[in-house]
Motif scaffolding. Structure first.
Motif, short mmCIF file in Angstrom:
data_model
loop_
_atom_site.label_atom_id
_atom_site.label_comp_id
_atom_site.label_asym_id
_atom_site.label_seq_id
_atom_site.Cartn_x
_atom_site.Cartn_y
_atom_site.Cartn_z
N LEU A 171 0.82 -1.21 0.00
CA LEU A 171 0.00 0.00 0.00
C LEU A 171 0.85 1.26 0.00
N TYR A 172 2.12 1.14 0.31
CA TYR A 172 3.00 2.32 0.27
C TYR A 172 3.00 2.96 -1.11
N THR A 190 -0.08 5.15 -1.76
CA THR A 190 -0.32 6.30 -0.89
C THR A 190 -0.38 7.55 -1.76
N SER A 242 0.42 10.75 -1.72
CA SER A 242 1.60 11.59 -1.91
C SER A 242 2.69 10.85 -2.69
N THR A 270 0.58 -1.59 10.20
CA THR A 270 -0.16 -0.49 9.59
C THR A 270 0.61 0.82 9.71
N VAL A 282 3.70 3.32 5.32
CA VAL A 282 4.41 4.43 4.69
C VAL A 282 5.78 4.54 5.34
#
Length: 402
Positions: free
Chosen positions: A243-244, A247, A249, A321, A325
């Motif tokens: 999931l990074y 993200t 940004s 979690t 990031v």
């Protein structure tokens, strides 16, 4: 104090009707209200600073002094302001390679030890939870028993496959899709461990694996990638780490860089084949980010269901979690873009090559100055604060005057 004295003491310049006098009076009228004290201390409440704390009296005094200095300079025609000229540092031309001897301090040992502990603990927890989940799910599939384990989870992959295969074929693959997620996480972790082993061997035996002309650069490239990419990944790795890449940004920044490189490669392509090949990285970017979202989101749903009745599992889910990031990656990438990509912030191929060479030279100098043990400690603990210490030098050398 200099500003107050300048306003209070008469000078020959005040006796003549010069433009400077009117300019100063205009600045005084704008910055100090009638009846207000000339004391440099701010009595009015000030908002919190960028760091989230209330400014101290020293900081408030400095704020007022700088504000009056810049507004006064604007009134007399000195604009734009010399913001960075007020600083006592400058960018080091050698990138800080000459200051590598400063990198070893007590906190480095603690940071390196913490990273090693997190790597071992995370890998152990990953294998334990995934193997436990596989054992439960395989027993349920083999026995065909009805129970809470037999209840199907709602996964994003199930929804996608239901549209592709249809509702008739979906029950045949539903259990296997749920079983594949722990297997996938175990496979990804094993691949990462094997890559760490491979890069370590290539760094140690670079003279044996590569030719004489390139082995030196290859040795330090493998070293940098091992310590600053793979080992930090291992400390918080999970399938949720996918999931990074989606993200907002990170996704927008990578999409912009990919689009810029695509435009340059298409513009300067010399044949239709080169133009066609220029689209492959962007196509891979779209496909890989879609797959990353599917795997990461389903991994989160599976781990969430596993941790509902287990507080240790819930704590481990929270840890994973929070580490989706990787701030270290993002900050380091932004620092390199700031230092090497120029005003536009577009990292071209030549600039990316300069970053790689700089990292290799820095790693080589670290091991030259500190040896293999202390050098390894520094490589494990190296962060953006160390990079800032290297990249900036005092603006005035000791012993020099204006």
């Amino acid at each position: 104090q200099e500003f107050v004295l300048e306003r209070s003491m008469p000078t020959p310049e005040h006796s003549s009707q010069s433009p400077n006098l009117s300019s100063r009076r205009s600045v005084d009228a704008l910055s100090i209200e009638p009846g207000q004290s000339d004391e440099p201390l701010m009595e009015a409440p000030t908002p919190t600073s960028l760091m989230g704390h209330r400014p101290s009296f020293v900081e408030q005094d400095e704020q007022r002094r700088l504000w009056h200095t810049f507004t006064r300079n604007e009134a007399i025609g000195k604009w734009p302001p010399d913001i960075f000229g007020q600083s006592d540092v400058k960018i080091a031309n050698d990138g800080g390679i000459g200051d590598v001897h400063k990198l070893l301090y007590p906190m480095q040992y603690i940071s390196a030890l913490s990273l090693a502990v997190f790597c071992v603990g995370n890998v152990t927890a990953l294998f334990y939870t995934d193997l436990s989940a596989l054992g439960v799910k395989m027993a349920v599939i083999a026995q065909g028993a009805a129970g809470p384990e037999q209840k199907q989870q709602v996964l994003f992959t199930h929804m996608v496959l239901a549209h592709i295969l249809g509702k008739e074929l979906m029950p045949l693959v539903e259990q296997h899709v749920t079983l594949s997620l722990p297997l996938l996480e175990l496979a990804l972790t094993s691949i990462l461990l094997l890559r760490i082993l491979r890069f370590a061997l290539c760094a140690i035996f670079a003279g044996t694996f590569f030719n004489v002309r390139s082995y030196e650069f290859k040795r330090w490239w493998f070293t940098v990638t091992l310590f600053w990419d793979f080992i930090p990944q291992l400390a918080s790795f999970s399938a949720m780490r996918m999931l990074y890449h989606v993200t907002p940004s990170v996704f927008m920044a990578e999409a912009y860089v990919g689009s810029y490189l695509l435009y340059n490669r298409v513009t300067y392509a010399e044949s239709w084949k080169d133009r066609l090949c220029a689209f492959f990285p962007m196509l891979w970017f779209i496909i890989s980010r879609t797959v990353a979202f599917m795997i990461g989101f389903d991994a989160f749903l599976v781990k969430l269901s596993m941790s509902q009745d287990n507080w240790t599992g819930a704590l481990y889910l929270l840890f994973q979690t929070l580490n989706v990031v990787n701030i270290h990656w993002f900050v380091r990438e932004r620092l390199f873009i700031f230092m090497f990509a120029g005003e536009e912030g577009n990292l071209e191929d030549k600039e990316a090559a300069r970053i790689e060479v700089f990292n290799c030279l820095l790693a080589r100098q670290i091991y030259r100055d500190h040896g293999w043990f202390k050098g390894t400690i520094i490589m494990l603990a190296f962060d953006d604060y160390d990079f800032q210490m290297l990249a900036l030098d005092p603006a005035k050398e000791e012993g020099t005057t204006d």
